[in-house]
Design an enzyme around this catalytic site. Structure first.
Site, mmCIF file in Angstrom:
data_model
loop_
_atom_site.group_PDB
_atom_site.id
_atom_site.type_symbol
_atom_site.label_atom_id
_atom_site.label_comp_id
_atom_site.label_asym_id
_atom_site.label_seq_id
_atom_site.Cartn_x
_atom_site.Cartn_y
_atom_site.Cartn_z
ATOM 1 N N LYS A 76 0.852 -1.189 0.000
ATOM 2 C CA LYS A 76 0.000 0.000 0.000
ATOM 3 C C LYS A 76 0.887 1.238 0.000
ATOM 4 O O LYS A 76 1.945 1.260 0.628
ATOM 5 C CB LYS A 76 -0.903 -0.025 1.233
ATOM 6 C CG LYS A 76 -1.949 1.083 1.284
ATOM 7 C CD LYS A 76 -2.840 0.891 2.515
ATOM 8 C CE LYS A 76 -3.903 1.979 2.633
ATOM 9 N NZ LYS A 76 -4.777 1.761 3.804
ATOM 10 N N SER A 151 -9.589 1.976 2.966
ATOM 11 C CA SER A 151 -8.705 2.728 2.106
ATOM 12 C C SER A 151 -7.715 1.870 1.331
ATOM 13 O O SER A 151 -7.023 2.367 0.431
ATOM 14 C CB SER A 151 -7.940 3.749 2.945
ATOM 15 O OG SER A 151 -7.118 3.097 3.911
ATOM 16 N N SER A 175 -9.978 -0.657 7.111
ATOM 17 C CA SER A 175 -9.436 -0.389 5.775
ATOM 18 C C SER A 175 -8.723 -1.565 5.111
ATOM 19 O O SER A 175 -8.338 -1.471 3.950
ATOM 20 C CB SER A 175 -8.478 0.811 5.827
ATOM 21 O OG SER A 175 -9.209 2.000 6.030
#
EC number: 6.3.5.7
Length: 484
Positions: A76, A151, A175
């Protein structure tokens, strides 16, 4: 190289038996990403050094005892690395490259894993749909018109579409788990402190945790083995011994006690409710005791979380001032103007919204009314978990009340967007481990099931998740890329 039907063990055996080299694997991965990602938009940056890293692995030979050696993976874009920019999907950090690697990135690199790229996300991890990125909107592989969740939507979409076998995400209020639910994969939020946060760009420091996203439960346990453990750089990382999460993963659930909070099954989409009922019946058939429990303070979770999380976010993002690093306005004439213009131009709307809410929560007139009250609610939620875990091994719930929603539908309604995390936030408030895996389908979209465990008892979650997976075939389904 498409990973939709390959697990880590099969890839490892191919490498050990020299059916394929690490270079072949990485080249095939990058080629597939370049083809597939035109529709998915999961990646912000690809690693130009990945092939060179693979050559180094081949030169020394694959370690037969290290299942992650030579395996491509993605990180990420809020996990810092020296070899690739780390942007947090924000214009504020558009050209930022770290001078060090995050602990999790270094651990995986030391094991021979090869980072092929950084994945898209909601800016500074603020969002539930990956629509808040400054650069692009990531699409759900099951239906390109749907969000992949957030996210960590880029990481989830990259795994779900077969672009990579493993990706890391971060989970502040759901997330990792919510995008895992929306894309039909496995996402684990470990116990707070199980995995080092050193090198994770902080959003809310008392909630953030890094965790793995994979296609199946066993692979997820393997990756958590690799990234867990104490880190001297992170004062919040635990010194508890890390077990082998795969050691007893096949032991089954016979004799386990699993509770379903009655507060977690209100206002569910009908197909989601049915999937959780069916999951409960599956666990019963496998020998577990499943009953109803109560967690009455969870209903306050979203409100309390947003008071606490925005307060921490406003404090953490204070460092982005246009002076030391990050975006700097070019036409400022005074110091105050430099601060204002740099932050106004560098941050997106959702980030500004949370900074303002957090500043309000911490202001002298409101700190007792909002922040301290929210902290008290957090304690009540922790106590709810303690009461249930006094005589239960696990908690079962939906991961989300709905399946993936259409891109653009909730983007203009912050309140509705925040409510997407109503079922995942309590685990972050209490710091307990929680995992999402696929438990069914609704209109060809995955439905996520959440298992929550006692602090530092990820092993029991994996044991139950693996048993469920072995007795269902949901995880074997693959997306017809965009619903085509």
């Amino acid at each position: 190289m498409n990973y939709l039907n390959k697990d880590l063990n099969s890839l490892h055996q191919m490498l050990v038996n020299k059916e394929i080299s690490a270079v072949d694997l990485v080249k095939g991965t990058l080629s597939n990403i370049k083809d597939t990602d035109q529709e998915i938009d999961a990646f912000n940056n690809l690693n130009d050094r990945a092939v060179e890293d693979a050559k180094a692995v081949d030169a020394r030979g694959i370690d037969a005892n290290n299942i992650l050696d030579g395996i491509p993976l993605a990180l990420k874009d809020n996990i810092v690395t020296k070899e690739l920019p780390t942007t947090a999907s924000s214009n504020m950090l558009k050209n930022f490259t770290s001078i060090y690697d995050a602990t999790v990135a270094k651990k995986l690199s030391d094991l021979g894993s090869i980072n092929v790229g950084k994945t898209n996300m909601d800016e500074f991890a603020m969002g539930s749909s990956t629509e808040n990125s400054a650069f692009k909107t990531t699409h759900n592989p099951w239906d390109y018109s749907k969000v992949p969740g957030g996210s960590s939507g880029g990481s989830a979409a990259a795994v779900a579409s077969g672009e990579v076998p493993v990706a890391l995400g971060s989970d502040t209020g759901g997330s990792i788990r919510q995008p895992a639910s929306f894309t039909g994969i496995v996402g684990m939020k470990p116990t707070y402190g199980r995995v080092s946060r050193w090198g994770l760009i902080a959003m809310a420091s008392s909630f953030d945790q890094i965790g793995p996203l994979t296609k199946n439960v066993f692979d997820n346990a393997l990756v958590l083995n690799a990234i867990s453990g104490h880190d001297d750089h992170d004062s919040t990382s635990s010194e508890k011994e890390v077990p082998d999460f795969t050691e007893h993963i096949q032991d089954g659930v016979k004799g386990m006690k699993i509770g379903i909070p009655k507060e977690y099954v209100n206002k569910l989409a009908p197909d989601v409710s049915e999937a959780i009922q069916n999951a409960a019946e599956t666990f019963k058939k496998l020998g577990a005791q499943v009953d109803w429990v109560s967690m009455p303070n969870s209903k306050y979770g979203v409100t309390a979380y947003n008071a606490l999380q925005t307060a921490e976010a406003s404090s953490n993002l204070e460092r982005f001032d246009g002076i030391r690093y990050g975006y700097r306005a070019s036409d400022a004439k005074t110091l105050d103007e430099l601060y204002i213009k740099s932050r106004s131009e560098g941050f997106g709307d959702e980030v500004k919204r949370r900074i303002m809410l957090g500043t309000l929560s911490l202001s002298y007139d409101n700190v007792d009314k909002y922040y301290k009250q929210a902290a008290k609610i957090r304690t009540l939620i922790i106590n709810d978990f303690k009461k249930v875990f006094a005589d239960h091994d696990l908690i079962l719930s939906p991961t989300s009340r709905v399946t993936a929603f259409t891109i653009g539908v909730e983007d203009q309604d912050p309140i509705e967007m925040y409510m997407n995390d109503i079922l995942t936030i309590p685990a972050n408030m209490a710091g307990v481990p929680a995992m999402s895996q696929i438990a069914g389908f609704s209109n060809s979209l995955p439905i996520g099931m959440q298992l929550m465990g006692k602090p530092f008892d990820e092993s029991t979650i994996y044991k139950a998740g693996y048993a469920f997976e072995q007795n269902t075939d949901f995880h074997k389904q693959t997306p017809k890329m965009g619903g085509k």
